[in-house]
Design a protein around this motif. Structure first.
Motif, PDB file in Angstrom:
ATOM      1  N   GLY A  49      -2.646   2.838  -8.383  1.00 38.32           N
ATOM      2  CA  GLY A  49      -2.239   1.460  -9.660  1.00 38.32           C
ATOM      3  C   GLY A  49      -1.080   0.561 -10.235  1.00 38.32           C
ATOM      4  O   GLY A  49      -0.102   1.013  -9.606  1.00 38.32           O
ATOM      5  N   GLU A  50      -1.752  -0.292 -10.630  1.00 38.27           N
ATOM      6  CA  GLU A  50      -0.504  -1.505 -11.390  1.00 38.27           C
ATOM      7  C   GLU A  50       0.852  -0.825 -11.371  1.00 38.27           C
ATOM      8  O   GLU A  50       1.805  -1.341 -12.200  1.00 38.27           O
ATOM      9  CB  GLU A  50      -1.406  -2.429 -11.510  1.00 38.27           C
ATOM     10  CG  GLU A  50      -0.477  -3.351 -11.965  1.00 38.27           C
ATOM     11  CD  GLU A  50      -1.543  -4.204 -13.513  1.00 38.27           C
ATOM     12  OE1 GLU A  50      -0.333  -5.732 -13.627  1.00 38.27           O
ATOM     13  OE2 GLU A  50      -2.325  -4.583 -13.354  1.00 38.27           O
ATOM     14  N   ASP A  51       0.500   0.545 -12.674  1.00 43.83           N
ATOM     15  CA  ASP A  51       1.688   1.175 -13.241  1.00 43.83           C
ATOM     16  C   ASP A  51       2.829   1.524 -11.984  1.00 43.83           C
ATOM     17  O   ASP A  51       3.867   2.513 -12.838  1.00 43.83           O
ATOM     18  CB  ASP A  51       1.125   1.997 -13.863  1.00 43.83           C
ATOM     19  CG  ASP A  51       0.393   3.475 -13.774  1.00 43.83           C
ATOM     20  OD1 ASP A  51      -0.400   3.072 -12.773  1.00 43.83           O
ATOM     21  OD2 ASP A  51       0.305   4.448 -14.160  1.00 43.83           O
ATOM     22  N   ARG A  52       2.420   1.267 -11.194  1.00 43.37           N
ATOM     23  CA  ARG A  52       2.953   2.486 -10.096  1.00 43.37           C
ATOM     24  C   ARG A  52       3.400   1.261  -9.117  1.00 43.37           C
ATOM     25  O   ARG A  52       4.323   1.832  -8.241  1.00 43.37           O
ATOM     26  CB  ARG A  52       2.570   3.558  -8.725  1.00 43.37           C
ATOM     27  CG  ARG A  52       1.718   4.585  -9.817  1.00 43.37           C
ATOM     28  CD  ARG A  52       3.543   5.693 -10.077  1.00 43.37           C
ATOM     29  NE  ARG A  52       3.586   6.272  -9.456  1.00 43.37           N
ATOM     30  CZ  ARG A  52       4.936   6.553  -9.425  1.00 43.37           C
ATOM     31  NH1 ARG A  52       5.726   5.772 -10.647  1.00 43.37           N
ATOM     32  NH2 ARG A  52       5.798   6.841  -8.667  1.00 43.37           N
ATOM     33  N   VAL A  53       2.981  -0.187  -8.965  1.00 48.74           N
ATOM     34  CA  VAL A  53       4.072  -0.555  -8.234  1.00 48.74           C
ATOM     35  C   VAL A  53       4.995  -1.894  -8.823  1.00 48.74           C
ATOM     36  O   VAL A  53       4.318  -2.207  -9.620  1.00 48.74           O
ATOM     37  CB  VAL A  53       2.594  -1.153  -7.403  1.00 48.74           C
ATOM     38  CG1 VAL A  53       3.011  -2.529  -6.389  1.00 48.74           C
ATOM     39  CG2 VAL A  53       1.648  -0.636  -6.636  1.00 48.74           C
ATOM     40  N   THR A  54       5.737  -2.351  -7.947  1.00 48.46           N
ATOM     41  CA  THR A  54       6.694  -2.761  -8.995  1.00 48.46           C
ATOM     42  C   THR A  54       6.953  -4.218  -8.155  1.00 48.46           C
ATOM     43  O   THR A  54       6.922  -4.274  -6.944  1.00 48.46           O
ATOM     44  CB  THR A  54       7.895  -2.536  -9.554  1.00 48.46           C
ATOM     45  OG1 THR A  54       8.547  -2.155  -8.195  1.00 48.46           O
ATOM     46  CG2 THR A  54       7.512  -1.379 -11.011  1.00 48.46           C
ATOM     47  N   TRP A  55       7.753  -4.711  -8.638  1.00 48.64           N
ATOM     48  CA  TRP A  55       8.543  -6.273  -7.836  1.00 48.64           C
ATOM     49  C   TRP A  55       9.575  -6.087  -7.626  1.00 48.64           C
ATOM     50  O   TRP A  55      10.752  -5.633  -8.484  1.00 48.64           O
ATOM     51  CB  TRP A  55       8.026  -7.675  -8.812  1.00 48.64           C
ATOM     52  CG  TRP A  55       7.271  -8.181  -8.973  1.00 48.64           C
ATOM     53  CD1 TRP A  55       6.143  -8.645 -10.407  1.00 48.64           C
ATOM     54  CD2 TRP A  55       6.087  -9.050  -8.407  1.00 48.64           C
ATOM     55  NE1 TRP A  55       5.353  -9.049 -10.499  1.00 48.64           N
ATOM     56  CE2 TRP A  55       4.838  -9.269  -9.484  1.00 48.64           C
ATOM     57  CE3 TRP A  55       5.894  -9.383  -6.974  1.00 48.64           C
ATOM     58  CZ2 TRP A  55       4.205 -10.137  -8.373  1.00 48.64           C
ATOM     59  CZ3 TRP A  55       5.459 -10.246  -6.745  1.00 48.64           C
ATOM     60  CH2 TRP A  55       4.421 -10.686  -7.127  1.00 48.64           C
TER      61      TRP A  55
END
Length: 136
Positions: A49-55
């Motif tokens: 999910g979004e909490d594990r993927v960063t820019w």
């Protein structure tokens, strides 16, 4: 109507803001470690999910995977730019990216050749990543 402009929303705004500064952003998953492009809120490899993927900022280096010289395109504003080179590149970080190769004739391109990112202003304040032949 223009067919080359992105729909910028709150999620993709960091990507487009970085492009306007001359930086290419990717998303990287903290769960499986894979980078991806185009930006998504989740990891397309492991579905984290979004909490594990960063820019992260990409190096800007790529190799040419495939290309096609476009001689006719009736959609605005592409027809004004023909001929142009539509391409798929392999970014140094791993993902494949659809883009355009600029500053080179299609006959001079070769699969696997080194490319580097540059940016073109598509509309006022909207910059898109394109690639040219690497100089070094």
């Amino acid at each position: 109507m223009r067919y080359d402009l992105p729909e910028i929303d709150d999620f993709t705004r960091p990507y487009w803001d970085a492009a306007a500064e001359g930086r290419l952003l990717l998303r990287r998953c903290g769960e499986c470690g894979k980078a991806h492009h185009y930006p998504r809120e989740f990891c397309p490899a492991c579905w984290a999910g979004e909490d594990r993927v960063t820019w992260e900022t990409a190096s800007g280096r790529a190799t040419l995977y495939t290309w096609s010289v476009i001689h006719r395109n009736d959609l605005p504003p592409f027809g004004e730019r023909t001929p142009y080179v539509a391409a798929v590149v392999d970014l140094a970080e791993g993902p494949r990216m659809m883009t355009e190769v600029v500053g080179a004739d299609g006959a001079d391109l070769r699969v696997g050749m080194d490319l580097e990112v540059t940016f073109r202003e598509a509309a006022e304040g909207v910059w898109v990543a394109v690639f040219g032949v690497a100089l070094s």
